[in-house]
Design a protein around this motif. Structure first.
Motif, mmCIF file in Angstrom:
data_model
loop_
_atom_site.group_PDB
_atom_site.id
_atom_site.type_symbol
_atom_site.label_atom_id
_atom_site.label_comp_id
_atom_site.label_asym_id
_atom_site.label_seq_id
_atom_site.Cartn_x
_atom_site.Cartn_y
_atom_site.Cartn_z
ATOM 1 N N CYS A 109 0.825 -1.281 -0.132
ATOM 2 C CA CYS A 109 0.029 0.037 0.123
ATOM 3 C C CYS A 109 0.905 1.236 -0.138
ATOM 4 O O CYS A 109 1.851 1.479 0.966
ATOM 5 C CB CYS A 109 -1.044 0.108 1.595
ATOM 6 N N GLY A 110 0.602 2.065 -1.053
ATOM 7 C CA GLY A 110 1.383 3.447 -0.903
ATOM 8 C C GLY A 110 0.481 4.362 -0.212
ATOM 9 O O GLY A 110 -0.329 4.140 0.569
ATOM 10 N N LEU A 111 1.067 5.707 -0.316
ATOM 11 C CA LEU A 111 0.333 6.842 0.441
ATOM 12 C C LEU A 111 -0.480 7.645 -0.569
ATOM 13 O O LEU A 111 -0.197 8.227 -1.508
ATOM 14 C CB LEU A 111 1.374 7.728 0.754
ATOM 15 N N TYR A 117 -0.190 13.236 2.975
ATOM 16 C CA TYR A 117 -0.209 11.869 2.335
ATOM 17 C C TYR A 117 -0.075 10.798 3.392
ATOM 18 O O TYR A 117 0.491 10.852 4.333
ATOM 19 C CB TYR A 117 1.208 11.901 1.472
ATOM 20 N N TYR A 118 -0.988 9.705 3.201
ATOM 21 C CA TYR A 118 -1.013 8.787 4.223
ATOM 22 C C TYR A 118 -1.912 7.590 3.421
ATOM 23 O O TYR A 118 -2.666 7.642 2.509
ATOM 24 C CB TYR A 118 -1.769 9.223 5.393
ATOM 25 N N ASN A 119 -1.610 6.346 4.198
ATOM 26 C CA ASN A 119 -2.410 5.093 3.690
ATOM 27 C C ASN A 119 -3.937 5.447 4.090
ATOM 28 O O ASN A 119 -4.168 6.080 5.021
ATOM 29 C CB ASN A 119 -1.745 4.139 4.496
ATOM 30 N N MET A 147 -6.918 3.845 6.052
ATOM 31 C CA MET A 147 -6.979 2.950 7.184
ATOM 32 C C MET A 147 -8.087 1.901 6.987
ATOM 33 O O MET A 147 -8.288 1.649 5.844
ATOM 34 C CB MET A 147 -7.574 3.875 8.333
#
Lengths: 354, 354
Positions: free
Chosen positions: B321-323, B340-342, B344
Motif C-alpha cells: 500500500c502506498g500513500l 499523504y497517508y495510507n 485506514m
C-alpha cells in the motif's frame, strides 16, 4: 571561431601575441602555439593562482587548438606574468557536466577593477566556446565583487558565500533551481499507559497558546528524518525515544521565505519517562492521557490535526501501516541514502512486527 | 536605557535634539517628546520613505517613551528632513514575531555611505532595544550595499535578492536556516499490457547511458508532488497520466550545493499511449515490457533500483500500500496543504480501491 575571436579582441591580442611568441621561443624554447593550445581553464593572472589540479585542465584540448592566442601564465610560466598580466583574460574555471563553467572561488582577482575587466573578457571567451551557464561563487570575504558581477543573478546563498549565475545563450535559463523545501518532523510518542508526550510552545500564535501538541522541529543540515525527530523530542522534552515509522507527511507551500515545507509525522517508542523541558522554546511538557489529548477543541476542530491523530490511533490499533526506514547505497550516485517504504508480503507483519 | 543611549550617542544627540525640540514646538505646534515617543519603526530619512503602513508603527509605544530623542522625520514631518538628515539614525524596519527586526527593502538609503552610517546606528539602536535577529533583504538592484553590510552574513538568495542577517545577542545565532532540500519525483507508469514507460536521458553519467529508467524530475516552486510527477512524465514522454499513490521516498544528502534531496516514487496510471520525446533532455522513450525492464543489469545490480521496482511490482500485485494524497486546510496556519497517508480500515480497501 578564430576570426570572431580576433575581431572582438583585436586590440589586446594583436599587440601582445607576437611579443609573447618571441619571448617563449627565446626564453623557454617552446613553440607558442603548441604550448598554449591545450588549456581550457585559463588562469587570469599568475599572482592569482597556480593550476595544480588536473580538473582545471581541458579534457578537450584539441577542440581549442585554433585558440592558440589564449594563454595561461602561471605555474611554470609565472616568471613572465608581470609583463603581460594586463592582457590576460579568462578567470580560472572548470567545466561542469552540462556545458557550463564553474569559476574557481579560490582564484579570484584581488582587485575589483581587474575582476570586472577579466569577468567581461571571460564571458566573451565562454560565449565563443559555446558555454551556457556560468557559476560564480563569491565568498563573504569577497562581497566587494558582488556589485561588480554585472548581468549576474543571485542563485542561492549560504552563510559563507553567495552563488551568482549568468546564462549565456539566448532564451530562458536552463540552470537548476536552488533548494525549495524545509523539512520538519513531529514525534508521536505514546507510552504503555496510553499517555502521549505533549508540549506547549513559547512562540506560537495566540489562538494556539493553550494547545498541547506533539514535539516538532526542523531537521538539521544532512540529518536523517529518523534521527532528527528523535533529537527534537529529546531537546524539547528530555525523553529518549526510538524511531518506529513515518506515519504520514504534509506538504505545504509559501512558508518561510516563500519556500515549501514537508512535515513528516513519525511514530516513536519512548525509552525514558522523566521529562526535562527545554526552557528556550518550550513552555511546558507532560505525559497526557490519549483521550484528553484528542478531545482538545483545537484538535477536534481542525481537519488536519484530527486526521493525523486518527492515523496515529489507527496505527496503535494495528489498522494502519507507516513507512519503515531502510538505509542503502545506490550505485547510481554512490551516496548513502534512506528509503522509506512499507514492508511488503502481508501487511500484518509490518503492523505487528515492531 | 535612556542614559545608555545618551552615553553612546552623545555627540550626535546633544547637538541636535534641543534644536529639534524648538523647531517642532515653533513650526509644528507639537511637543517633541510626545511626538516622537510612539514609533519603533523609525525612518532613516524623509527622502527614503514615508511610513504609510501601520505595521511599521510600534505596537508597544509606551515601552519606548524614554527614548524620546529618537525621531522619525518623514511623511508629514518631511519638511525639516534636509536640515537634520545627517543625524537620523534608524532604518525603516518592522518587528518579527521572534524579537527581531526586518529592514524594509523598499526604503533603503540610495547612497551607500549613508546606508553604512545609518546601518551602524540602527544596529546600536536595536541592540539597546534588546532586539535579536536583523533581516536585511537587498534587491539585486542594490547589490552595491552588499559589501557595506558589515558584520552581516548571507542567509539565502533568490534570483532577485540576497537576504543577509545579523545576530545581535552574544552566543550562537538562533535564526532559522534556509531551505535545505530539493524535491524530485519519479513516475512509475505501467499500462494494461504490463509495459513500463521508460526513458534514456541525454545528460547522464557514462555508466548509465544504456539504462532505461522511469521519468524523473524536480518539482517546481510551490508545485504539488502529485501534479509535479504528472507534469514531468508528460514533458519527457508526452504521455498523460493520473496520479495514484506515493509508493516510497528516498532521502539523500550532499547533492546539489551541499543540500539534501527527497525523491518521491509515484505510481501513475497512463491515460494515453502515443510517446512524444522531449528532445532537450531525453534521448529516447518507449513502452518496455516489465520483465525486460527489471532484468536490466544496472537495475539488478543496484540495491536501490531493485528495491524500488520490487515495491512497484508488489503494489501491482496488491501486496503493498502506498500513500494517498488528501488535500486539506489546517486552521493552524490557514494554508491549503496535502497530507499523504495510507487509507485506514482494512488494507485491502487501499490496494484494491484505486
Amino acid at each position: 571561431m578564430e576570426t570572431k575571436l580576433f575581431n572582438q579582441k583585436a586590440v589586446v591580442f594583436s599587440e601582445i601575441v607576437p611579443q609573447m611568441e618571441r619571448l617563449y621561443e627565446n626564453q623557454l624554447g617552446l613553440n607558442f602555439s603548441q604550448r598554449f593550445c591545450s588549456c581550457k581553464g585559463i588562469s587570469p593572472k599568475a599572482s592569482y593562482s597556480s593550476i595544480s589540479n588536473n580538473s582545471y585542465q581541458s579534457k578537450e584540448a584539441s577542440k581549442f587548438a585554433s585558440e592558440s592566442y589564449f594563454r595561461r601564465i602561471n605555474g611554470t610560466n609565472g616568471g613572465i606574468s608581470n609583463l603581460w598580466s594586463r592582457e590576460i583574460m579568462v578567470l580560472d574555471a572548470i567545466d561542469d557536466e552540462y556545458g557550463g563553467v564553474v569559476v574557481d572561488p579560490e582564484k579570484l582577482p584581488s582587485n575589483p577593477n581587474s575582476f570586472a575587466f577579466i569577468l567581461r573578457s571571460s564571458l566573451s571567451h565562454w560565449k565563443m566556446e559555446g558555454k551556457q551557464g556560468v557559476w560564480l561563487k563569491l565568498p563573504v570575504e569577497r562581497a566587494d565583487l558582488v556589485p561588480i558581477a554585472e548581468g549576474f543573478e543571485y542563485h542561492h546563498a549560504e552563510r559563507g558565500y553567495v552563488m551568482m549565475t549568468y546564462w549565456i545563450p539566448e532564451g530562458p535559463s536552463m540552470l537548476p533551481g536552488n533548494a525549495s523545501h524545509q523539512v520538519g518532523v513531529g514525534g508521536f510518542v505514546i507510552n504503555e499507559k496510553n499517555e502521549v508526550l505533549v508540549v506547549q510552545e513559547k512562540h506560537c500564535g495566540p489562538a494556539f497558546i493553550d494547545l498541547w501538541k506533539i514535539p516538532t522541529g526542523f531537521i538539521l543540515e544532512s540529518e536523517e528524518i529518523f534521527t532528527g525527530v528523535v533529537r527534537e523530542v529529546k531537546e524539547e522534552t528530555g525523553i529518549d525515544t526510538e524511531f518506529i515509522e513515518v506515519i504520514a507527511f504534509r506538504h505545504v507551500h509559501n512558508v518561510a521565505f516563500e519556500k515549501s515545507d514537508l512535515f513528516f509525522i513519525c511514530m516513536l517508542r519512548p525509552l525514558s519517562t522523566q521529562i526535562k523541558v527545554d526552557d528556550l522554546e518550550i513552555q511546558a511538557a507532560k505525559w497526557m492521557p490519549l483521550v484528553e489529548f484528542v478531545e482538545q477543541p483545537l484538535i477536534q476542530e481542525d481537519c488536519m490535526f484530527k486526521k493525523v491523530i486518527d492515523i496515529c490511533i489507527a496505527r496503535l490499533g494495528k489498522r494502519y501501516c507507516g513507512l519503515f526506514s531502510h538505509q542503502l547505497v545506490s550505485k547510481f550516485d554512490g551516496k548513502p541514502s534512506t528509503l522509506y517504504y512499507n514492508v511488503m508480503e502481508t501487511h500484518n507483519s509490518n503492523c505487528i512486527g515492531e
